[in-house]
Design an enzyme around this catalytic site. Structure first.
Site, PDB file in Angstrom:
ATOM      1  N   GLY A 135      13.208  41.264  31.197  1.00 21.97           N
ATOM      2  CA  GLY A 135      13.816  40.829  32.458  1.00 21.97           C
ATOM      3  C   GLY A 135      15.282  41.246  32.516  1.00 21.97           C
ATOM      4  O   GLY A 135      16.017  41.075  31.547  1.00 21.97           O
TER       5      GLY A 135
ATOM      6  N   ARG B 274      27.811  50.007  29.340  1.00 21.66           N
ATOM      7  CA  ARG B 274      29.149  50.630  29.431  1.00 21.66           C
ATOM      8  C   ARG B 274      29.858  50.582  28.084  1.00 21.66           C
ATOM      9  O   ARG B 274      30.455  51.565  27.635  1.00 21.66           O
ATOM     10  CB  ARG B 274      29.957  49.893  30.495  1.00 21.66           C
TER      11      ARG B 274
ATOM     12  N   ARG C  91       8.438  46.561  31.459  1.00 20.07           N
ATOM     13  CA  ARG C  91       7.686  46.113  30.279  1.00 20.07           C
ATOM     14  C   ARG C  91       6.668  47.206  29.984  1.00 20.07           C
ATOM     15  O   ARG C  91       6.212  47.892  30.903  1.00 20.07           O
ATOM     16  CB  ARG C  91       7.061  44.754  30.557  1.00 20.07           C
TER      17      ARG C  91
ATOM     18  N   ASP D 138      13.390  38.722  23.180  1.00 23.69           N
ATOM     19  CA  ASP D 138      12.477  38.695  22.030  1.00 23.69           C
ATOM     20  C   ASP D 138      11.515  39.877  22.023  1.00 23.69           C
ATOM     21  O   ASP D 138      11.305  40.537  21.007  1.00 23.69           O
ATOM     22  CB  ASP D 138      11.631  37.406  22.090  1.00 23.69           C
ATOM     23  N   GLY D 139      10.920  40.130  23.175  1.00 22.68           N
ATOM     24  CA  GLY D 139       9.919  41.214  23.246  1.00 22.68           C
ATOM     25  C   GLY D 139      10.526  42.555  22.890  1.00 22.68           C
ATOM     26  O   GLY D 139       9.948  43.366  22.166  1.00 22.68           O
TER      27      GLY D 139
ATOM     28  N   THR E 153      19.387  38.327  28.272  1.00 23.08           N
ATOM     29  CA  THR E 153      18.379  37.600  29.067  1.00 23.08           C
ATOM     30  C   THR E 153      19.042  36.355  29.636  1.00 23.08           C
ATOM     31  O   THR E 153      19.872  35.740  28.970  1.00 23.08           O
ATOM     32  CB  THR E 153      17.151  37.172  28.232  1.00 23.08           C
TER      33      THR E 153
ATOM     34  N   ASP F  20      17.678  33.606  30.005  1.00 20.03           N
ATOM     35  CA  ASP F  20      17.035  32.398  29.448  1.00 20.03           C
ATOM     36  C   ASP F  20      17.815  31.758  28.318  1.00 20.03           C
ATOM     37  O   ASP F  20      17.614  30.583  28.026  1.00 20.03           O
ATOM     38  CB  ASP F  20      15.625  32.752  28.927  1.00 20.03           C
TER      39      ASP F  20
ATOM     40  N   ASP G 218      17.338  32.007  25.269  1.00 15.27           N
ATOM     41  CA  ASP G 218      16.369  31.489  24.277  1.00 15.27           C
ATOM     42  C   ASP G 218      16.241  32.399  23.067  1.00 15.27           C
ATOM     43  O   ASP G 218      15.157  32.631  22.570  1.00 15.27           O
ATOM     44  CB  ASP G 218      14.989  31.346  24.934  1.00 15.27           C
TER      45      ASP G 218
ATOM     46  N   ARG H  88      11.827  30.602  31.527  1.00 15.27           N
ATOM     47  CA  ARG H  88      10.554  30.867  30.843  1.00 15.27           C
ATOM     48  C   ARG H  88      10.145  29.596  30.107  1.00 15.27           C
ATOM     49  O   ARG H  88       9.929  28.577  30.752  1.00 15.27           O
ATOM     50  CB  ARG H  88      10.658  32.066  29.906  1.00 15.27           C
TER      51      ARG H  88
ATOM     52  N   SER I 237      20.815   9.883  47.889  1.00 14.47           N
ATOM     53  CA  SER I 237      20.102  11.157  47.717  1.00 14.47           C
ATOM     54  C   SER I 237      20.137  11.519  46.243  1.00 14.47           C
ATOM     55  O   SER I 237      20.998  11.026  45.495  1.00 14.47           O
ATOM     56  CB  SER I 237      20.778  12.273  48.532  1.00 14.47           C
TER      57      SER I 237
END
Ligand code: F6P
Length: 328
Positions: free
Chosen positions: A15, A25, A76, A107-108, A130, A132, A134, A176, A220
């Protein structure tokens, strides 16, 4: 000492994330600085298999530090998961006389680099890119800070309408299987509740929390939900569930989606990307390989690629406690 590195390939994979261009760069300019050729590999491992390369000089990355997305595109690649695909990739690198690679992704991506090292002893360094966050071995991945700011800005806007209509909003964010975006943006936007996969709040406790908000006079509320949350209902089902059980609430849903992946990278992400890009080139020129570069206590450190892939970046439990206290 391994073979002298004269040409380095760089790719983005998985991603996309804001700041990937700043990392590209930095790799390209560090290569120029050390008189090493640099080749951009389009579309990650799929472009590698197809030999979709472009020579890159310091001038080719002008005015890219501030651009979201990735000028090298990303994709991918199922073919790279096959031995035949990796063999084609290795041949492309040999034909183009590329001696080493910098892999910007998650990771991938690193798993691909690791297998490629096992099979061909081809040197590569991973840069964690990424939204994420993670990835084990770094407190921040490139793109995470920018995504947080995007999400907080969006939730601030949602809060305007929520408070105007006395509504409860469920806001779904990316990540994810991890809750880093949800937890940090939830605290940063003052969310009344945050649902993350790392902590199972449960439906009863969610209802209790919302009742407590009402009793404390809140007209709210915002509940930030990580897309990988395991409460067992998606945000639309949660909205129905709350309206059925707490009829005093009028509920709406907002799924932020892929806007979290875009935008001009924050200064933090630009600086992080620049530091990691330079370090990755220096490690390769120093004969190192099969490592990921990361940021820990504001220092650049390396982690074996297999540890980065197998390890788990732990959620900050102290932040969870802050979130509970803040939602009083
Ligand atoms: O890994 C980054 C990420 O944005 C995740 O947060 C999300 O679940 C996934 O990518 C979406 O993948 P795609 O862009 O293929 O829909």
């Amino acid at each position: 000492m391994g073979k002298k590195i004269k040409k380095i390939g760089v790719m983005t994979s998985g991603g996309d994330a804001p700041g990937m261009n700043a990392a590209i760069r930095a790799v390209v300019r560090a290569c120029s600085y050390y008189n090493v050729e640099c080749v951009g590999i389009y579309r990650g491992f799929q472009g590698l298999i197809e030999g979709d390369f472009v020579a890159l000089t310091a001038r080719n990355v002008n005015n890219t530090i501030n651009r979201g997305g990735t000028i090298l595109k990303t994709a991918r690649s199922e073919e790279f998961r096959t031995k035949e695909g990796r063999e084609k990739a290795f041949k492309q690198l040999q034909n183009a006389k590329v001696d080493a690679m910098v892999l910007i992704g998650g990771d991938g991506t690193f798993t691909g680099g690791m297998i490629f090292y096992e099979e061909y002893k081809f040197p590569s360094i991973g840069i964690p890119g990424t939204i994420d966050n993670d990835i084990f071995g770094t407190t921040s991945t490139i793109g995470f800070d920018t995504a947080l700011n995007t999400v907080v800005e969006a939730i601030d806007k949602i809060r305007d309408t929520a408070s105007s209509h006395n509504r409860l909003f469920f806001v779904e964010v990316m990540g994810r299987d991890a809750g880093f975006i949800a937890l940090n943006s939830g605290v940063g936007s003052g969310a009344e509740e945050i649902l993350i996969p790392e902590e199972d709040l449960g439906l009863d406790r969610l209802l209790e929390s919302l009742k407590r908000s009402k009793r404390s006079g809140k007209s709210s509320s915002i509940v930030v939900v990580a897309e990988g949350d395991k409460i067992g209902k998606n945000v639309f089902e949660l909205a129905n569930y709350v309206e059925e059980n707490l009829p005093e609430y009028e509920v709406r849903v907002s799924v932020l989606g892929h806007m979290q992946r875009g935008g001009s990278p924050s200064c933090f992400d630009r600086v992080l990307a620049s530091r990691l890009g330079v370090k990755s080139v220096e490690l390769l020129l120093d004969g190192k390989s099969n490592l990921m570069v990361g940021l820990v206590n504001n220092k650049i450190q390396t982690t074996d690629l297999d540890k980065a892939v197998k390890g788990q970046h732990q959620i900050n439990k102290e932040l969870l406690r802050v979130s509970d206290i803040m939602s009083i």
